[in-house]
Design a protein around this motif. Sequence first.
Motif, PDB file in Angstrom:
ATOM      1  N   GLN A  12     -60.509 -36.604  19.871  1.00 36.94           N
ATOM      2  CA  GLN A  12     -61.167 -35.303  20.007  1.00 36.94           C
ATOM      3  C   GLN A  12     -60.945 -34.709  21.400  1.00 36.94           C
ATOM      4  OE1 GLN A  12     -62.948 -33.003  18.075  1.00 36.94           O
ATOM      5  NE2 GLN A  12     -61.791 -34.191  16.598  1.00 36.94           N
ATOM      6  N   ILE A  13     -61.053 -35.526  22.421  1.00 40.71           N
ATOM      7  CA  ILE A  13     -60.820 -35.043  23.781  1.00 40.71           C
ATOM      8  C   ILE A  13     -59.377 -34.566  23.922  1.00 40.71           C
ATOM      9  CG2 ILE A  13     -60.655 -35.751  26.202  1.00 40.71           C
ATOM     10  CD1 ILE A  13     -63.071 -37.607  25.633  1.00 40.71           C
ATOM     11  N   HIS A  14     -58.450 -35.359  23.414  1.00 44.59           N
ATOM     12  CA  HIS A  14     -57.033 -34.983  23.482  1.00 44.59           C
ATOM     13  C   HIS A  14     -56.777 -33.669  22.744  1.00 44.59           C
ATOM     14  CE1 HIS A  14     -52.688 -35.221  23.339  1.00 44.59           C
ATOM     15  NE2 HIS A  14     -52.757 -35.095  22.029  1.00 44.59           N
ATOM     16  N   SER A  15     -57.334 -33.519  21.557  1.00 43.00           N
ATOM     17  CA  SER A  15     -57.070 -32.295  20.780  1.00 43.00           C
ATOM     18  C   SER A  15     -57.715 -31.072  21.420  1.00 43.00           C
ATOM     19  CB  SER A  15     -57.531 -32.454  19.329  1.00 43.00           C
ATOM     20  OG  SER A  15     -58.924 -32.531  19.238  1.00 43.00           O
ATOM     21  N   GLU A  16     -58.860 -31.239  22.074  1.00 43.56           N
ATOM     22  CA  GLU A  16     -59.481 -30.095  22.747  1.00 43.56           C
ATOM     23  C   GLU A  16     -58.698 -29.671  23.976  1.00 43.56           C
ATOM     24  OE1 GLU A  16     -63.639 -30.729  23.416  1.00 43.56           O
ATOM     25  OE2 GLU A  16     -64.090 -30.545  21.292  1.00 43.56           O
ATOM     26  N   TYR A  17     -58.140 -30.621  24.703  1.00 42.90           N
ATOM     27  CA  TYR A  17     -57.376 -30.266  25.903  1.00 42.90           C
ATOM     28  C   TYR A  17     -55.969 -29.758  25.575  1.00 42.90           C
ATOM     29  CZ  TYR A  17     -60.827 -31.669  29.311  1.00 42.90           C
ATOM     30  OH  TYR A  17     -61.957 -31.738  30.082  1.00 42.90           O
ATOM     31  N   THR A  18     -55.421 -30.119  24.443  1.00 43.95           N
ATOM     32  CA  THR A  18     -54.074 -29.655  24.102  1.00 43.95           C
ATOM     33  C   THR A  18     -54.094 -28.445  23.173  1.00 43.95           C
ATOM     34  OG1 THR A  18     -53.936 -31.237  22.266  1.00 43.95           O
ATOM     35  CG2 THR A  18     -53.030 -31.930  24.414  1.00 43.95           C
ATOM     36  N   TRP A  19     -55.276 -28.010  22.735  1.00 42.56           N
ATOM     37  CA  TRP A  19     -55.381 -26.882  21.803  1.00 42.56           C
ATOM     38  C   TRP A  19     -54.742 -25.615  22.375  1.00 42.56           C
ATOM     39  CZ3 TRP A  19     -58.131 -22.292  22.635  1.00 42.56           C
ATOM     40  CH2 TRP A  19     -58.153 -21.434  21.555  1.00 42.56           C
ATOM     41  N   PHE A  20     -55.070 -25.259  23.602  1.00 35.44           N
ATOM     42  CA  PHE A  20     -54.560 -24.021  24.193  1.00 35.44           C
ATOM     43  C   PHE A  20     -53.041 -24.033  24.307  1.00 35.44           C
ATOM     44  CE2 PHE A  20     -53.358 -21.813  28.204  1.00 35.44           C
ATOM     45  CZ  PHE A  20     -53.431 -20.526  27.703  1.00 35.44           C
ATOM     46  N   SER A  21     -52.476 -25.103  24.848  1.00 38.42           N
ATOM     47  CA  SER A  21     -51.015 -25.139  25.007  1.00 38.42           C
ATOM     48  C   SER A  21     -50.321 -25.127  23.648  1.00 38.42           C
ATOM     49  CB  SER A  21     -50.581 -26.353  25.830  1.00 38.42           C
ATOM     50  OG  SER A  21     -51.010 -27.545  25.216  1.00 38.42           O
ATOM     51  N   HIS A  22     -50.911 -25.764  22.654  1.00 40.41           N
ATOM     52  CA  HIS A  22     -50.334 -25.740  21.311  1.00 40.41           C
ATOM     53  C   HIS A  22     -50.382 -24.329  20.719  1.00 40.41           C
ATOM     54  CE1 HIS A  22     -49.197 -26.979  17.308  1.00 40.41           C
ATOM     55  NE2 HIS A  22     -50.309 -26.440  16.835  1.00 40.41           N
ATOM     56  N   GLN A  23     -51.530 -23.665  20.822  1.00 41.22           N
ATOM     57  CA  GLN A  23     -51.653 -22.302  20.286  1.00 41.22           C
ATOM     58  C   GLN A  23     -50.713 -21.341  21.014  1.00 41.22           C
ATOM     59  OE1 GLN A  23     -53.381 -21.099  17.633  1.00 41.22           O
ATOM     60  NE2 GLN A  23     -53.775 -23.243  17.220  1.00 41.22           N
ATOM     61  N   ARG A  24     -50.606 -21.484  22.317  1.00 37.33           N
ATOM     62  CA  ARG A  24     -49.719 -20.622  23.099  1.00 37.33           C
ATOM     63  C   ARG A  24     -48.270 -20.823  22.675  1.00 37.33           C
ATOM     64  NH1 ARG A  24     -50.232 -21.420  29.257  1.00 37.33           N
ATOM     65  NH2 ARG A  24     -49.360 -23.391  28.616  1.00 37.33           N
ATOM     66  N   SER A  25     -47.892 -22.050  22.348  1.00 39.88           N
ATOM     67  CA  SER A  25     -46.510 -22.304  21.923  1.00 39.88           C
ATOM     68  C   SER A  25     -46.204 -21.684  20.564  1.00 39.88           C
ATOM     69  CB  SER A  25     -46.235 -23.811  21.893  1.00 39.88           C
ATOM     70  OG  SER A  25     -46.892 -24.417  20.795  1.00 39.88           O
ATOM     71  N   LEU A  26     -47.231 -21.407  19.771  1.00 43.63           N
ATOM     72  CA  LEU A  26     -47.031 -20.809  18.454  1.00 43.63           C
ATOM     73  C   LEU A  26     -46.944 -19.280  18.483  1.00 43.63           C
ATOM     74  CD1 LEU A  26     -49.523 -22.969  16.344  1.00 43.63           C
ATOM     75  CD2 LEU A  26     -47.050 -23.232  16.521  1.00 43.63           C
ATOM     76  N   LEU A  27     -47.264 -18.670  19.631  1.00 43.71           N
ATOM     77  CA  LEU A  27     -47.226 -17.213  19.722  1.00 43.71           C
ATOM     78  C   LEU A  27     -45.784 -16.725  19.627  1.00 43.71           C
ATOM     79  CD1 LEU A  27     -49.751 -16.590  22.644  1.00 43.71           C
ATOM     80  CD2 LEU A  27     -50.140 -16.281  20.194  1.00 43.71           C
ATOM     81  N   PRO A  28     -45.548 -15.634  18.900  1.00 46.90           N
ATOM     82  CA  PRO A  28     -44.182 -15.109  18.799  1.00 46.90           C
ATOM     83  C   PRO A  28     -43.724 -14.505  20.122  1.00 46.90           C
ATOM     84  CG  PRO A  28     -45.729 -13.684  17.636  1.00 46.90           C
ATOM     85  CD  PRO A  28     -46.502 -14.880  18.099  1.00 46.90           C
ATOM     86  N   ALA A  29     -42.421 -14.315  20.246  1.00 46.94           N
ATOM     87  CA  ALA A  29     -41.860 -13.711  21.461  1.00 46.94           C
ATOM     88  C   ALA A  29     -42.451 -12.317  21.632  1.00 46.94           C
ATOM     89  CB  ALA A  29     -40.343 -13.630  21.352  1.00 46.94           C
ATOM     90  N   GLY A  30     -42.786 -11.969  22.841  1.00 44.44           N
ATOM     91  CA  GLY A  30     -43.357 -10.653  23.127  1.00 44.44           C
ATOM     92  C   GLY A  30     -44.866 -10.623  23.119  1.00 44.44           C
ATOM     93  N   VAL A  31     -45.505 -11.703  22.708  1.00 45.93           N
ATOM     94  CA  VAL A  31     -46.966 -11.795  22.751  1.00 45.93           C
ATOM     95  C   VAL A  31     -47.312 -12.685  23.942  1.00 45.93           C
ATOM     96  CG1 VAL A  31     -49.050 -12.535  21.543  1.00 45.93           C
ATOM     97  CG2 VAL A  31     -47.186 -11.484  20.264  1.00 45.93           C
ATOM     98  N   GLU A  32     -48.033 -12.098  24.894  1.00 45.93           N
ATOM     99  CA  GLU A  32     -48.338 -12.781  26.158  1.00 45.93           C
ATOM    100  C   GLU A  32     -49.830 -13.035  26.304  1.00 45.93           C
ATOM    101  OE1 GLU A  32     -46.049 -13.679  28.424  1.00 45.93           O
ATOM    102  OE2 GLU A  32     -44.386 -12.820  27.272  1.00 45.93           O
ATOM    103  N   VAL A  33     -50.172 -14.179  26.868  1.00 47.17           N
ATOM    104  CA  VAL A  33     -51.568 -14.500  27.162  1.00 47.17           C
ATOM    105  C   VAL A  33     -51.988 -13.689  28.390  1.00 47.17           C
ATOM    106  CG1 VAL A  33     -53.168 -16.314  27.871  1.00 47.17           C
ATOM    107  CG2 VAL A  33     -51.394 -16.800  26.185  1.00 47.17           C
ATOM    108  N   VAL A  34     -53.080 -12.926  28.239  1.00 43.35           N
ATOM    109  CA  VAL A  34     -53.544 -12.088  29.338  1.00 43.35           C
ATOM    110  C   VAL A  34     -54.854 -12.577  29.951  1.00 43.35           C
ATOM    111  CG1 VAL A  34     -52.319 -10.023  28.619  1.00 43.35           C
ATOM    112  CG2 VAL A  34     -54.615 -10.426  27.758  1.00 43.35           C
ATOM    113  N   ARG A  35     -55.574 -13.434  29.246  1.00 43.06           N
ATOM    114  CA  ARG A  35     -56.834 -13.938  29.796  1.00 43.06           C
ATOM    115  C   ARG A  35     -57.202 -15.238  29.084  1.00 43.06           C
ATOM    116  NH1 ARG A  35     -60.399  -9.412  30.159  1.00 43.06           N
ATOM    117  NH2 ARG A  35     -59.190  -9.059  32.033  1.00 43.06           N
TER     118      ARG A  35
END
Length: 177
Positions: A47-70
């Motif tokens: 659970q700790i591992h999945s919570e800490y890697t959730w953001f980087s995993h979701q960010r890697s799934l974003l299509p090209a041209g979609v940028e994290v702003v906050r």
Amino acid sequence: MFWELIATISAGLGAAGIALLLRAITLKKLPNWIIPVFAGAGMLGFQIHSEYTWFSHQRSLLPAGVEVVRTAKESSGWRPWSYLYPQTMRFIAADIKNASVNQRYSSLILVDLYFFERRMSARRLSQVVHCEAGARADFTEELVIPSPGEPLSSGWHKLASDDALLRLLCQVKVQQD
């Protein structure tokens, strides 16, 4: 969330299996309580591992041209380790590639923002960004678009001069001009 529950249970069973193997190797000299301790530690660790890697995993799934702003990092009492290293539990991404510049007033840009939150479905919200004024507003029928040089109405929210959304969108506008 269902698959995460299945994965957590599997991690617990796997860790319990390791404890059983350790007990067998030591000819049962290790105490019986090591099995549930390993199972609990395995589930907690997953659970700790999945919570800490959730953001980087979701960010890697974003299509090209979609940028994290906050991003929003959180700490909480039931996750004491998060006080040492806060977890990213929410973030906002902007579809910079498909943002459209207003044809009459090029300082206005329409962009879709996507709101992501751990264990929730993503939401989309259309925003109008005013590059000259450094402000944003929800794109609704009630939105009053100011003429050049006019002050902004109450539906507009000022952005910091170094805001990532403002910087990325207005930079795109300059490149398109």
